[in-house]
Design a protein around this motif. Structure first.
Motif, PDB file in Angstrom:
ATOM      1  N   LYS A  47      26.359   8.365  -9.956  1.00 19.53           N
ATOM      2  CA  LYS A  47      26.235   9.797 -10.224  1.00 19.53           C
ATOM      3  C   LYS A  47      24.798  10.210 -10.548  1.00 19.53           C
ATOM      4  O   LYS A  47      24.523  11.399 -10.710  1.00 19.53           O
ATOM      5  CB  LYS A  47      27.152  10.187 -11.390  1.00 19.53           C
ATOM      6  N   ALA A  48      23.901   9.245 -10.641  1.00 17.57           N
ATOM      7  CA  ALA A  48      22.501   9.576 -10.911  1.00 17.57           C
ATOM      8  C   ALA A  48      21.926  10.331  -9.721  1.00 17.57           C
ATOM      9  O   ALA A  48      22.233  10.029  -8.558  1.00 17.57           O
ATOM     10  CB  ALA A  48      21.699   8.309 -11.181  1.00 17.57           C
ATOM     11  N   ASP A  49      21.063  11.304  -9.997  1.00 18.86           N
ATOM     12  CA  ASP A  49      20.576  12.166  -8.930  1.00 18.86           C
ATOM     13  C   ASP A  49      19.791  11.415  -7.860  1.00 18.86           C
ATOM     14  O   ASP A  49      19.934  11.701  -6.675  1.00 18.86           O
ATOM     15  CB  ASP A  49      19.729  13.318  -9.502  1.00 18.86           C
ATOM     16  N   ILE A  50      18.978  10.447  -8.230  1.00 25.09           N
ATOM     17  CA  ILE A  50      18.123   9.770  -7.244  1.00 25.09           C
ATOM     18  C   ILE A  50      18.924   8.805  -6.363  1.00 25.09           C
ATOM     19  O   ILE A  50      18.547   8.525  -5.229  1.00 25.09           O
ATOM     20  CB  ILE A  50      16.961   9.033  -7.952  1.00 25.09           C
ATOM     21  N   THR A  51      20.066   8.286  -6.876  1.00 27.03           N
ATOM     22  CA  THR A  51      20.867   7.333  -6.102  1.00 27.03           C
ATOM     23  C   THR A  51      22.139   7.960  -5.530  1.00 27.03           C
ATOM     24  O   THR A  51      22.931   7.279  -4.889  1.00 27.03           O
ATOM     25  CB  THR A  51      21.255   6.123  -6.980  1.00 27.03           C
TER      26      THR A  51
ATOM     27  N   SER B 176      15.181  12.278   0.105  1.00 27.04           N
ATOM     28  CA  SER B 176      15.786  13.616   0.051  1.00 27.04           C
ATOM     29  C   SER B 176      16.261  13.943  -1.363  1.00 27.04           C
ATOM     30  O   SER B 176      16.093  15.073  -1.836  1.00 27.04           O
ATOM     31  CB  SER B 176      16.955  13.710   1.033  1.00 27.04           C
ATOM     32  N   ASN B 177      16.880  12.957  -2.027  1.00 29.26           N
ATOM     33  CA  ASN B 177      17.330  13.175  -3.405  1.00 29.26           C
ATOM     34  C   ASN B 177      16.165  13.486  -4.331  1.00 29.26           C
ATOM     35  O   ASN B 177      16.266  14.363  -5.203  1.00 29.26           O
ATOM     36  CB  ASN B 177      18.075  11.937  -3.920  1.00 29.26           C
ATOM     37  N   TRP B 178      15.074  12.756  -4.164  1.00 31.59           N
ATOM     38  CA  TRP B 178      13.906  13.017  -5.024  1.00 31.59           C
ATOM     39  C   TRP B 178      13.400  14.443  -4.819  1.00 31.59           C
ATOM     40  O   TRP B 178      13.201  15.180  -5.792  1.00 31.59           O
ATOM     41  CB  TRP B 178      12.794  12.011  -4.736  1.00 31.59           C
TER      42      TRP B 178
ATOM     43  N   VAL C 147      12.826  17.343  -7.891  1.00 34.33           N
ATOM     44  CA  VAL C 147      11.721  18.298  -7.761  1.00 34.33           C
ATOM     45  C   VAL C 147      12.261  19.726  -7.613  1.00 34.33           C
ATOM     46  O   VAL C 147      12.228  20.519  -8.546  1.00 34.33           O
ATOM     47  CB  VAL C 147      10.805  17.934  -6.574  1.00 34.33           C
ATOM     48  N   TYR C 148      12.805  20.061  -6.453  1.00 31.15           N
ATOM     49  CA  TYR C 148      13.143  21.435  -6.116  1.00 31.15           C
ATOM     50  C   TYR C 148      14.090  22.098  -7.110  1.00 31.15           C
ATOM     51  O   TYR C 148      13.885  23.255  -7.506  1.00 31.15           O
ATOM     52  CB  TYR C 148      13.744  21.476  -4.720  1.00 31.15           C
TER      53      TYR C 148
END
Length: 305
Positions: free
Chosen positions: A176-180, A286-288, A293-294
């Protein structure tokens, strides 16, 4: 949305030939949209190759991205044409008063050296300190990850008995982590390094999280809880043939180097390498850009602190 780069940059034709949507700066300036400003500190020797690799993944999102390439003043590359550096790169002094949504610090072939012995270490520490107030989220890659973990969190690196070289299986520790988010439970990623960081040192820093690791390759993705700093110890950005090129280079130098693990079909260097990490690389970059960021950077980037 496209990635915004100068039409003369070699990556422009490479990406366009790959059917990736790119536009030149003149056309982008006519669009009424808030672009993401991303700076890249390119420490790799083959800078054009690294530009192509990173820009390919940064372009694979619905976001418009504006890139600024940065080189060090304390060390000048001898493997990239001076004309290219002068035309497309800035020095840190030229951009230090600007604010950026994101920053990428690449790897560098200096991991056998102590950090303090690297020619541009002082300049890089100035950049990393500057990033605390002038960049919303910084992505550190390979040696850049080790350098960031050492500078920001006092996490040391350790020499390996032999080079970690090849494609290795990794697991996701927090799906559930945003980067993974969106990665398979088990996925492939390339590594090419002589040193490592250890989980026991990272776990002593209570605001760092180990989001992905490998039984064979060790720690892979580490992030601060606020995702302002992301550390990736491998090279998801690598192309199909990058490890092969490094293997040939090291052999020609007379270095003792094994065939990259889990890379060639039938473990035969005469076969075409298997590009088994492209999907994972697309997801992580894309996740980053999206989540780290965005979704969180201030709309008015000048208010960043």
């Amino acid at each position: 949305m496209p990635i915004k780069i100068p039409a003369e940059l070699p990556a422009f034709k490479v990406l366009r030939d790959d059917n990736i949507f790119v536009i030149n700066s003149e056309r982008a300036d006519t669009q009424d949209i808030r672009v993401l400003k991303i700076a890249i500190i390119n420490l790799m020797p083959k800078k054009i190759v690294t530009e192509n690799q990173l820009l390919r993944y940064l372009s694979n999102t619905p976001l418009q991205v504006e890139i600024k390439l940065i080189q060090t003043k304390s060390y000048v590359s001898h493997t990239t044409l001076l004309d290219h550096l002068e035309k497309f790169y800035n020095y840190f002094d030229e951009i230090k008063n600007e604010k950026f949504d994101g920053l990428i610090i690449t790897g560098a072939p200096v991991e056998k050296m102590k950090f303090e012995d690297v020619t541009y270490w002082k300049e890089l520490t100035e950049i990393m300190e500057w990033s605390k107030t002038n960049v919303f989220s910084t992505l550190h890659i390979c040696w850049g990850a080790q350098a960031g973990l050492y500078y920001h969190h006092n996490v040391p690196k350790y020499d390996l008995k032999e080079k970690m070289f090849g494609i290795f299986l990794h697991r996701v520790n927090d799906e559930k982590a945003d980067i993974t988010r969106g990665l398979s439970d088990i996925f492939n990623a390339p590594h090419s390094r002589y040193t490592e960081v250890k989980g026991e040192d990272i776990e002593k820093v209570n605001y760092l999280e180990i989001l992905s690791e490998s039984e064979e390759a060790g720690i892979f993705i580490v992030a601060t809880q606020d995702r302002r700093k992301i550390y990736i110890t491998g090279h998801l950005e690598y192309d199909r043939n990058t490890l092969n090129d490094e293997y040939i280079r090291d052999k020609e130098k007379g270095e003792k180097i094994d065939i990259p693990k889990n890379y060639f079909k039938n473990n035969d260097p005469n076969e075409i390498p298997i590009h088994s990490w492209r999907g994972s690389a697309n997801i992580v970059f894309s996740n980053w850009l999206n989540y780290c960021v965005y979704q969180n950077t201030p709309y008015d980037i000048e208010t960043l602190h």
